[in-house]
Structure formats: C-alpha cells, structure tokens
Design a protein around this motif. Structure first.
Motif: not given
Lengths: 222, 282
Positions: B5, B8, B10-11, B14
């Motif tokens: 996760v 990635t 674009s993740l 936060r």
C-alpha cells in the motif's frame, strides 16, 4: 438571456450529479470487482441510455409519468406531487439518462486499482468504509471527478428527454437548452445566440477539464 | 503487506491532499447549486399556453399587460394540439390561447376548464414567399387566388413549408387550402412540416424553401419582412376562429390577463397583427 432557465439547468445538473455520486460509486465498484450472474446484462442495461434516442427514453418516461401509471401513483402517494411537468420528474429522467456518464468513468477508475492493494487494506484490518474512504477513493478520484463533471455537463445539454417529459414550462421545466429552442422559434435570435454561446463555452470548458484531469492522471500513474 | 500500500505512490500522502480537496470542493459546489432556492418568487405571473401563431402578438400583449399591471405572464408556445395534450396530462397552465375552437372544447369536455371559453380573434392564412423565391408571382392587385395558384404550380417550387396538420390548426387550414386547389396530392411529397407554425416560419427563412403557408400574423412579423406574402382567400379553408379558455387552477392574475385579452389594448395589438376581432364586449 433567460436567467431562470440557466438557474434551472444548473440546479438540475447539480442534483443529477449528486444523486449519481453514491449510486455511481456503488454500481461502479460492483461492476469493477464482482463476478456474478447477469453482470453483463446489468452493464448493458446501464450503458443503453448512451445509444438510445432520447425520444425512446422520453416515450417510456411519459408512460411511467402518466398519472394512472404505478410510478406516478407511488410518487403521488409519497409526496403528493406529480412527476409530469415537475422538477422531480425531470430529475428522475435526467438520472436515468446520465447513468452511463456516471458509471462508466468510475468503473474504469475502480478497475484500475490493483487487487493486492485492496487485499492489503483488508489484511490491515480496515473496515469496508475505511477502505473505501482511505484507499479506493483517493486512487479512483480522477474517474469519480470525471464522472461528476461529465454528468453535470451532459445534463446541462440534455434536450430531447426534457422536451418530451418536461413540456417547456417556465421556471419549472424550461431548461437552458429548451429556452434556446423556444427563443429560436420566437425569432428571438439574439437571446438564442447568447444562450447558445454560454452553453458552448461551458461545454468546451468541461470537456477540456476532463482531458486535463485525464492527462494529469496518466502523467502520475504511467 | 502494508508495504504494498505504502509503495503505491499516490497513496503516500496521509494529510488532506489536493485531490481530496478538489473532490470535496466539487461536491460542495454541486450541493450549493442543488440546494439553492429555486428562483421562482411567490406570486409570479400566470402560466399561459399560447398557440404558436400568436408568437409575436402575444409577446406584445404580454409586455403591454406587464406595463399596465406589473404582472409578467409566463408564456409557453407550441402547436394548439400539443399544448392541449400537455393540459390533458396535467401541465399546470392557467390559460390556454388556442388557434382554433376545437381543442378548447375538447379540454372542456374532459373537465380541464373552468368554462366554455371565449373567442378572442379570427386568424387568416397567407402564402409567404421568402426573399429570392423563384416562384414569386409578379405583384398583382385584386385576385390573390390567381397569384397563389400560379405560385403553387410553379415548377421552381421544390419545398413548401407549413405546420403539421395533425395537431396545428393553421396546418389543417393549409391542407384544406391545398385540397381546395386540388394540389394536395401533387405537393404532398414536397411539404416540409413544422411542429408548429413558428417552426414552419423558421423553415421559410432557410433559403431552401420556396414558399410557405403561414398565419398572416407571422407573415407580417418584422423578421419575415424581406419576403412577400399573398392573402389566402378565407373561403378556401374552414374559418380560423381562435378561442381561449381558463383552465382549472387559474389564479386571479390569469383571469386578469384573460380579460385583458378582450380589452382595447390587446384588440389593437391583435388587429395590427392581422387578426379579425369578435364584437367588443362591454
């Protein structure tokens, strides 16, 4: 320039996009990730308004809106209003006509999310809601935004269905596109010209922004 | 697994990202638009369904009415047949200005009206020849019938515009005229049918139509002044008596506009647009 018609068109377009936002996300996720019997049928049914002549949709909606028909009776029992010649009826028609414009871009976006990303989220103990809000939507947002923008723009330009079920009633169902038709027939070419220019500029800006959005996404993901 | 996760790209952010802001902003804008109060203020002008032959006359009368009373009638134009069908289906019109007497009577029979209505004008049909039309006869005085026959049998007539006789009374009169001249069959496949007379008038200005059978009121409109028109003799078709009727749900403003239509100001405007008038009421 018929500002009532412009306001009505904007309101209809915004309501359509808002209604289709949750509906579209739910349907698009289902179609992107689930395999079930009748999936192809559902996909075809959702896409068919794209190729259907507006008169066909208009015809069936007219039949459904008839005061004696079950949908109109149900609506009347719930709200006391009628579907014909009302904003509610126009909104319902618009939601159906725009289903493909909302669902298809979102479906492509959700399909683009790798399965292992979602599996990772589940393994981390995220709830379905958290997964949707923290993982899926941040990844799918360009598709979701494109869907809303396209739905909004397409509703602004919808003519055939509105003409058939709405009936050109000022401030209730006379949208901008109907007002242009109305003014053309009244030889009021100045007003028709101004309103046409507004819609042309608006539509161009919308399509352009969708392309920009698409280009940004491509630039980032691949 | 969580590494996948985090990997990635674009993740990674936060914090509230620009894209979240974009979606939120878009949704907020939509919500504002959707919830914005409808622009219809209380006590707006009456909703009037108007036969398309009155396009120019009714707008002039509505302006005069607004100047006199401060109330602006909201006009919806269409063919009488289509407007009557909308009323049958429950459209919220308060007053119906028809191009004939038949549609108001049918609405009355179906229980949609307050009374049997009243005749407010008698229309006339004209053959309109757009600028540059090859079928335009030389100016004649007196016998307009001969001029019309000449134009309608001219080999240069490839397209003749008129309203759809199925639901437009002036289209019906145009058909009766062609039948009277025994030209209906010969011309049937050269007709361009407008949904209503105003659309037929638009067709007449496209340059691809050599003649049009239009209400005299539209042939007299300034937009059509580049062409010529010849009056169709009234006995070639059934008389174009026009009746208006108050519909169920008509408010006080609609009644005022109804009475205004029979008053001296509206009568003068109707006369100027080529309409015949019923005897004045006291």
């Amino acid at each position: 320039m018929d500002f009532d018609a412009l306001a009505l068109s904007l309101r209809l377009a915004a309501c359509t996009a808002l209604v289709l936002l949750p509906v579209g996300i739910a349907t698009a996720r289902l179609l992107a990730w689930s395999r079930f019997r009748g999936r192809g049928l559902l996909e075809a049914a959702l896409t068919v308004p794209l190729v259907l002549p507006p008169t066909v949709l208009g015809y069936y909606l007219l039949s459904g809106f008839d005061a004696a028909a079950p949908p109109a009776r149900l609506w009347h029992a719930l709200t006391g209003g009628s579907l014909s010649f009302s904003f509610a009826g126009l909104l319902l028609a618009s939601v159906i006509a725009n289903l493909p414009f909302a669902v298809l871009p979102m479906q492509r976006a959700f399909e683009g999310i790798a399965r292992n990303v979602r599996e990772a989220a589940w393994c981390s103990g995220l709830s379905a809601w958290r997964t949707l809000l923290a993982i899926e939507l941040p990844l799918a947002w360009p598709g979701v935004l494109s869907a809303m923008v396209l739905t909004f723009a397409h509703t602004m330009g919808e003519f055939g269905v509105v003409l058939m079920v709405g009936g050109n009633i000022p401030e209730e169902t006379r949208t901008l596109s109907i007002a242009i038709y109305d003014r053309t027939q009244a030889f009021d070419d100045r007003a028709a010209g101004i309103m046409s220019a507004v819609l042309l500029g608006f539509s161009f800006a919308v399509v352009w922004s969708v392309y920009l959005l698409d280009a940004r996404t491509r630039g980032r993901h691949g | 697994m969580l590494g996948a996760v985090a990997a990635t790209p674009s993740l990674t952010p936060r914090r509230p990202s620009r894209r979240a802001a974009a979606v939120t902003l878009a949704t907020g804008l939509l919500a504002t638009l959707a919830l914005a109060p409808s622009s219809v203020p209380a006590g707006v002008g009456p909703l009037v369904a108007v036969a398309a032959n009155l396009t120019t006359a009714a707008e002039a009368i509505a302006r005069a009415f607004e100047a006199d009373t401060g109330i602006a009638p909201r006009l919806s134009f269409g063919s009488s047949g289509n407007l009557a069908r909308l009323v049958m289906r429950g459209a919220p019109y308060e007053l119906f200005l028809s191009a004939d007497e038949d549609f108001p009577r049918r609405l009355q029979a179906a229980g949609h009206t307050l009374d049997e209505g009243v005749r407010y004008a008698t229309g006339a049909l004209a053959l309109y020849l757009p600028p540059g039309s090859p079928v335009a006869p030389p100016p004649v005085s007196g016998d307009s019938g001969a001029a019309i026959t000449t134009a309608l049998t001219h080999p240069g007539l490839r397209r003749l515009a008129m309203a759809n006789p199925e639901h437009a009374p002036y289209g019906r009169a145009a058909r009766e005229t062609l039948e009277h001249l025994k030209l209906w069959r010969a011309l049937e496949n050269r007709l361009v049918l407008g949904e209503n007379v105003a659309q037929s008038a638009r067709f007449a200005l496209t340059g691809d139509v050599q003649a049009a059978l239009l209400p005299l009121a539209l042939a007299l409109a300034p937009e059509l002044s580049g062409g010529r028109h010849v009056d169709v003799p009234g006995h070639w078709h059934a008389p174009l008596h026009q009746r208006m009727v108050l519909l169920k749900g008509a408010g006080a403003a609609a009644r005022r506009f109804h009475d205004y239509m029979l008053g001296p100001v509206a009568r003068a405007i109707l006369a100027r647009h080529g309409y015949g008038l019923p005897p004045a009421r006291d």
